[in-house]
Design a protein around this motif. Structure first.
Motif, PDB file in Angstrom:
ATOM      1  N   GLY A 187      -2.415   1.092  13.488  1.00  0.00           N
ATOM      2  CA  GLY A 187      -2.591   0.226  12.321  1.00  0.00           C
ATOM      3  C   GLY A 187      -3.957   0.390  11.682  1.00  0.00           C
TER       4      GLY A 187
ATOM      5  N   SER B 117      -9.379  -4.505  16.851  1.00  0.00           N
ATOM      6  CA  SER B 117      -8.611  -5.096  15.760  1.00  0.00           C
ATOM      7  C   SER B 117      -9.500  -5.572  14.616  1.00  0.00           C
ATOM      8  CB  SER B 117      -7.780  -6.279  16.280  1.00  0.00           C
ATOM      9  OG  SER B 117      -8.618  -7.335  16.726  1.00  0.00           O
TER      10      SER B 117
ATOM     11  N   THR C 175       0.878  -2.285   5.280  1.00  0.00           N
ATOM     12  CA  THR C 175       1.671  -1.734   6.380  1.00  0.00           C
ATOM     13  C   THR C 175       0.826  -1.612   7.636  1.00  0.00           C
ATOM     14  OG1 THR C 175       3.056  -0.483   4.838  1.00  0.00           O
ATOM     15  CG2 THR C 175       3.053   0.232   7.145  1.00  0.00           C
ATOM     16  N   GLY C 176      -0.384  -1.093   7.459  1.00  0.00           N
ATOM     17  CA  GLY C 176      -1.292  -0.979   8.595  1.00  0.00           C
ATOM     18  C   GLY C 176      -1.661  -2.338   9.167  1.00  0.00           C
TER      19      GLY C 176
ATOM     20  N   VAL D 114       0.882  -6.781  14.881  1.00  0.00           N
ATOM     21  CA  VAL D 114       1.936  -6.690  15.889  1.00  0.00           C
ATOM     22  C   VAL D 114       1.336  -6.188  17.199  1.00  0.00           C
ATOM     23  CG1 VAL D 114       4.017  -5.425  16.579  1.00  0.00           C
ATOM     24  CG2 VAL D 114       3.848  -6.393  14.284  1.00  0.00           C
ATOM     25  N   GLY D 115       0.418  -5.218  17.090  1.00  0.00           N
ATOM     26  CA  GLY D 115      -0.267  -4.716  18.279  1.00  0.00           C
ATOM     27  C   GLY D 115      -1.075  -5.793  18.973  1.00  0.00           C
TER      28      GLY D 115
ATOM     29  N   VAL E 240       0.125  -5.205   9.061  1.00  0.00           N
ATOM     30  CA  VAL E 240       1.261  -5.773   9.788  1.00  0.00           C
ATOM     31  C   VAL E 240       1.421  -5.093  11.146  1.00  0.00           C
ATOM     32  CG1 VAL E 240       3.769  -6.060   9.787  1.00  0.00           C
ATOM     33  CG2 VAL E 240       2.463  -6.472   7.689  1.00  0.00           C
ATOM     34  N   LEU E 241       1.334  -3.767  11.136  1.00  0.00           N
ATOM     35  CA  LEU E 241       1.470  -3.019  12.387  1.00  0.00           C
ATOM     36  C   LEU E 241       0.352  -3.385  13.362  1.00  0.00           C
ATOM     37  CD1 LEU E 241       3.163  -0.845  13.786  1.00  0.00           C
ATOM     38  CD2 LEU E 241       1.626   0.875  12.815  1.00  0.00           C
ATOM     39  N   GLY E 242      -0.869  -3.475  12.852  1.00  0.00           N
ATOM     40  CA  GLY E 242      -1.998  -3.801  13.710  1.00  0.00           C
ATOM     41  C   GLY E 242      -1.880  -5.172  14.342  1.00  0.00           C
TER      42      GLY E 242
ATOM     43  N   ILE F  96      -0.634   0.568  19.303  1.00  0.00           N
ATOM     44  CA  ILE F  96      -0.181   0.017  18.021  1.00  0.00           C
ATOM     45  C   ILE F  96      -1.368  -0.423  17.166  1.00  0.00           C
ATOM     46  CG2 ILE F  96       1.174  -1.815  16.931  1.00  0.00           C
ATOM     47  CD1 ILE F  96       2.942  -1.806  19.456  1.00  0.00           C
TER      48      ILE F  96
END
Length: 301
Positions: A289, A115, A137-138, A144-145, A140-142, A285
């Protein structure tokens, strides 16, 4: 997780045609295996002392070789900057990974460290490099992961380990972002200086923690320490420096996507580590991201 500028790749040569695959193999497999190497070494060596020994030995060897080859000594300012960056990257980053692996599996540790680019993108905003819409976007997605990963059995059962890994990733990220704007030692001397300075910081932390050299370390633990020094710190990083000059940046930094699954496979196959569905989902995820962020930055370059 080293950080360096990625120069434009030159035309392929006969030498690079076989050196590039070997170097990429070193990055993918050796760096992916160092997380398991840390776990084996922790059987006898306490975490911060382990990291201090690793970087002290590797730093002295690399520094000596560079000086014999005529490399210039860093200036006083460069030593200061190397001390700050080395403390952030190697002491705060690798040292906390060693600490976390006392209670977290090696594969999960590698996934959490993946991360790092997410935190780097956030810290870039401190210098006016705000993430684009695609990078956001990446991000936020990362993240979340990261949350999903922390819901898995690998991290939920070890709150201190989870915190240590998140701090490690953010420390490495901030050191990477900050170092790009500083006067650092040139070439491999930058690595040697950071290792030497980080070993001092890690030694102080180990002393404050009451860590001591083991009286009778297991042979396998000492072998793992030597593996980390020779293969993880010297050979793999030399391969990374070569790859940066020989191939495109996207391929040179592809280790960031390969190391986590490699580390997980090593942990499952050789150490009997268990990986649950939340752990696998979090890894997927996070890597997606990070991939989006890397793709967006490649397009901007």
């Amino acid at each position: 997780m080293p950080d360096a500028a990625c120069p434009t790749a030159p035309a392929a040569t006969t030498e690079s045609r076989w050196l590039v695959p070997l170097s990429l193999f070193a990055l993918y497999v050796i760096w992916g295996s160092t997380y398991l190497g840390i776990r084996y070494a922790l059987v006898s060596y306490p975490p911060f002392l382990l990291a201090a020994l690793r970087f002290a030995i590797a730093g002295v060897l690399l520094f000596a070789v560079l000086r014999l080859r005529g490399a210039a000594l860093p200036t006083a300012r460069q030593w200061r900057n190397a001390a700050i960056v080395g403390t952030l990257l190697l002491a705060g980053g690798n040292g906390l990974v060693c600490y976390a692996e006392q209670s977290v599996s090696s594969g999960i540790a590698a996934v959490a460290v993946a991360s790092m680019p997410l935190f780097a993108a956030v810290f870039g905003g401190l210098y006016g490099e705000w993430p684009s819409r695609g990078e956001t976007t990446g991000l936020v997605l990362g993240f979340v992961g990261v949350i999903v990963l922390n819901l898995g059995a690998g991290l939920s059962g070890s709150p201190l380990g989870a915190i240590a890994l998140i701090v490690a990733a953010s420390s490495w990220a901030f050191g990477s972002v900050w170092s790009k704007r500083q006067d650092m030692p040139k070439g491999p001397m930058n690595v040697a200086a950071q290792m030497l300075c980080a070993s001092v910081a890690l030694g102080i932390i180990a002393l404050l923690q009451g860590e001591r050299m083991p009286a009778h370390p297991q042979a396998s633990a000492t072998a793992a320490l030597l593996y980390l020094v020779v293969f993880g710190s010297l050979i793999a990083f030399s391969a990374y420096l070569f790859v940066l000059k020989a191939v495109r940046p996207a391929l040179a930094t592809s280790y960031a996507y390969v190391n986590p699954p490699v580390a997980v496979l090593f942990g499952v196959a050789l150490a009997g580590e268990h990986v649950g569905p939340f752990d696998l989902a979090g890894m997927a995820i996070i890597l997606v991201g990070v991939g989006i962020i890397t793709l967006m930055r490649t397009r901007k370059a």
